[in-house]
Scaffold this motif. Structure first.
Motif, PDB file in Angstrom:
ATOM      1  N   GLU A  31       0.869  -1.195  -0.086  1.00  0.00           N
ATOM      2  CA  GLU A  31      -0.117  -0.252  -0.075  1.00  0.00           C
ATOM      3  C   GLU A  31       0.908   1.212  -0.073  1.00  0.00           C
ATOM      4  OE1 GLU A  31      -3.564   2.089   2.395  1.00  0.00           O
ATOM      5  OE2 GLU A  31      -2.415   0.404   3.392  1.00  0.00           O
ATOM      6  N   PHE A  34       2.198   1.776  -3.605  1.00  0.00           N
ATOM      7  CA  PHE A  34       1.361   1.969  -4.448  1.00  0.00           C
ATOM      8  C   PHE A  34       0.747   3.315  -4.486  1.00  0.00           C
ATOM      9  CE2 PHE A  34      -3.235   2.109  -5.771  1.00  0.00           C
ATOM     10  CZ  PHE A  34      -3.125   1.769  -7.010  1.00  0.00           C
ATOM     11  N   GLN A  38       1.094   6.225  -7.212  1.00  0.00           N
ATOM     12  CA  GLN A  38       0.137   7.174  -7.584  1.00  0.00           C
ATOM     13  C   GLN A  38       0.686   8.706  -7.685  1.00  0.00           C
ATOM     14  OE1 GLN A  38      -3.071   5.291  -5.009  1.00  0.00           O
ATOM     15  NE2 GLN A  38      -4.487   5.727  -6.887  1.00  0.00           N
ATOM     16  N   GLU A  44      -0.932   4.066 -15.223  1.00  0.00           N
ATOM     17  CA  GLU A  44      -1.672   2.892 -14.873  1.00  0.00           C
ATOM     18  C   GLU A  44      -1.020   2.217 -13.735  1.00  0.00           C
ATOM     19  OE1 GLU A  44      -4.513   2.647 -15.914  1.00  0.00           O
ATOM     20  OE2 GLU A  44      -4.825   2.243 -18.087  1.00  0.00           O
ATOM     21  N   ASN A  46      -1.928   0.739 -11.123  1.00  0.00           N
ATOM     22  CA  ASN A  46      -2.683  -0.531 -10.885  1.00  0.00           C
ATOM     23  C   ASN A  46      -2.563  -1.710 -11.984  1.00  0.00           C
ATOM     24  OD1 ASN A  46      -4.502   1.187 -12.518  1.00  0.00           O
ATOM     25  ND2 ASN A  46      -6.128  -0.066 -12.040  1.00  0.00           N
ATOM     26  N   LEU A  65      -5.809  -5.012 -14.885  1.00  0.00           N
ATOM     27  CA  LEU A  65      -6.104  -3.930 -13.950  1.00  0.00           C
ATOM     28  C   LEU A  65      -6.385  -4.414 -12.519  1.00  0.00           C
ATOM     29  CD1 LEU A  65      -7.303  -1.118 -16.184  1.00  0.00           C
ATOM     30  CD2 LEU A  65      -4.894  -1.482 -15.668  1.00  0.00           C
ATOM     31  N   MET A  66      -5.660  -3.921 -11.604  1.00  0.00           N
ATOM     32  CA  MET A  66      -6.038  -4.284 -10.017  1.00  0.00           C
ATOM     33  C   MET A  66      -7.070  -3.534  -9.958  1.00  0.00           C
ATOM     34  SD  MET A  66      -3.891  -4.166  -6.609  1.00  0.00           S
ATOM     35  CE  MET A  66      -3.583  -2.251  -6.837  1.00  0.00           C
ATOM     36  N   LYS A  67      -8.236  -3.980  -9.369  1.00  0.00           N
ATOM     37  CA  LYS A  67      -9.565  -3.299  -8.997  1.00  0.00           C
ATOM     38  C   LYS A  67      -9.938  -3.162  -7.709  1.00  0.00           C
ATOM     39  CE  LYS A  67     -10.191  -1.487 -13.052  1.00  0.00           C
ATOM     40  NZ  LYS A  67     -10.198   0.131 -13.242  1.00  0.00           N
ATOM     41  N   MET A  69      -8.143  -4.286  -3.510  1.00  0.00           N
ATOM     42  CA  MET A  69      -7.033  -4.844  -2.690  1.00  0.00           C
ATOM     43  C   MET A  69      -7.577  -4.617  -1.176  1.00  0.00           C
ATOM     44  SD  MET A  69      -2.955  -4.572  -2.524  1.00  0.00           S
ATOM     45  CE  MET A  69      -2.164  -5.863  -1.747  1.00  0.00           C
ATOM     46  N   ILE A  74      -5.845  -9.397  -4.016  1.00  0.00           N
ATOM     47  CA  ILE A  74      -5.913  -8.441  -4.909  1.00  0.00           C
ATOM     48  C   ILE A  74      -6.992  -8.982  -6.177  1.00  0.00           C
ATOM     49  CG2 ILE A  74      -4.720  -7.707  -7.138  1.00  0.00           C
ATOM     50  CD1 ILE A  74      -2.254  -7.860  -5.524  1.00  0.00           C
ATOM     51  N   PHE A  98       3.876  -6.025 -10.705  1.00  0.00           N
ATOM     52  CA  PHE A  98       3.720  -4.566 -10.670  1.00  0.00           C
ATOM     53  C   PHE A  98       4.970  -3.790 -11.279  1.00  0.00           C
ATOM     54  CE2 PHE A  98       0.169  -6.237  -7.931  1.00  0.00           C
ATOM     55  CZ  PHE A  98      -0.650  -5.089  -8.551  1.00  0.00           C
ATOM     56  N   TRP A 100       6.875  -0.936 -12.027  1.00  0.00           N
ATOM     57  CA  TRP A 100       6.771   0.601 -11.611  1.00  0.00           C
ATOM     58  C   TRP A 100       8.244   1.137 -12.085  1.00  0.00           C
ATOM     59  CZ3 TRP A 100       4.328  -0.659  -6.287  1.00  0.00           C
ATOM     60  CH2 TRP A 100       3.061  -0.794  -6.414  1.00  0.00           C
TER      61      TRP A 100
END
Length: 213
Positions: A31, A34, A38, A44, A46, A65-67, A69, A74, A98, A100
């Protein structure tokens, strides 16, 4: 071409990841990262690369796409007749990544995928844009089609069919929840001596270890 590819390199130096300062709960550590993704306006954040295998143990990957959690796992959504769904039914062990890259970070999560309840799928489905709701009815995901015009014709039919009411949830569409068995957090570092922390489930607790890069 080969030499040009071999010469592509970047020194990673933005952040570090220390086992003493990382959260002992991988969900909380995820979290944290994440929210930072953001804030950094990662495209994107997620988006995750979902890996599954078929009956011949051939791996397949695709971005989903993770929608959602929570502390249980997830959630992502798909057509239950798609290739990914068929493979999950054959082998529910999956992994997601993921990527990033702009933050020199990756998170890899392994776990077991299970269907969410129809009520959960319906709640999410009704929150989707109208076009996305229609799209779920239009596409027989992963099936071979001869042209895009087939999709456009089917979309026109769905628009006409549901023009006077809400678009219902297709019985072949819904969510999966991936319940993690491990998390690996990867932070790029200089000289390719990257930081890697592996969290492995141990009953209700998590064991954390540093991995060599």
């Amino acid at each position: 071409m080969s030499d040009a590819i071999a010469d592509l390199r970047k020194e990673y130096s933005k952040e570090s990841l220390d086992i003493d300062s990382a959260d002992r709960n991988p969900f909380k550590q995820f979290e944290k990262w994440f929210l930072e993704a953001q804030k950094a306006e990662i495209l994107e954040p997620n988006a995750m690369v979902l890996s599954t295998t078929n009956q011949s143990n051939q791996p397949f990957q695709r971005t989903v796409l993770m929608k959602a959690m929570d502390t249980d796992g997830i959630v992502f959504y798909t057509n239950y007749k798609s290739r990914k769904a068929q493979q999950i039914e054959e082998n529910s062990r999956v992994s997601v990544l993921f990527p990033w890259y702009a933050m020199e970070r990756q998170v890899c999560i392994q776990g077991i995928a299970e269907k969410v309840s129809a009520a959960t799928s319906l709640k999410y489905f009704t929150s989707r844009p109208h076009g996305s709701q229609l799209g779920a009815w239009v596409s027989q995901q992963s099936s071979v089609i001869s042209s895009r015009s087939i999709l456009e014709t089917k979309l026109a039919e769905m628009k006409q069919k549901f023009k006077e009411g809400k678009v219902p949830l297709p019985d072949f569409w819904g969510g999966y929840k991936i319940k993690p068995t491990s998390f690996e957090f990867w932070q790029g570092r200089q000289s390719r001596l990257h930081d890697r922390l592996l969290y492995q489930a141990d009953g209700d607790n998590w064991q954390v270890a540093r991995l060599a890069p």
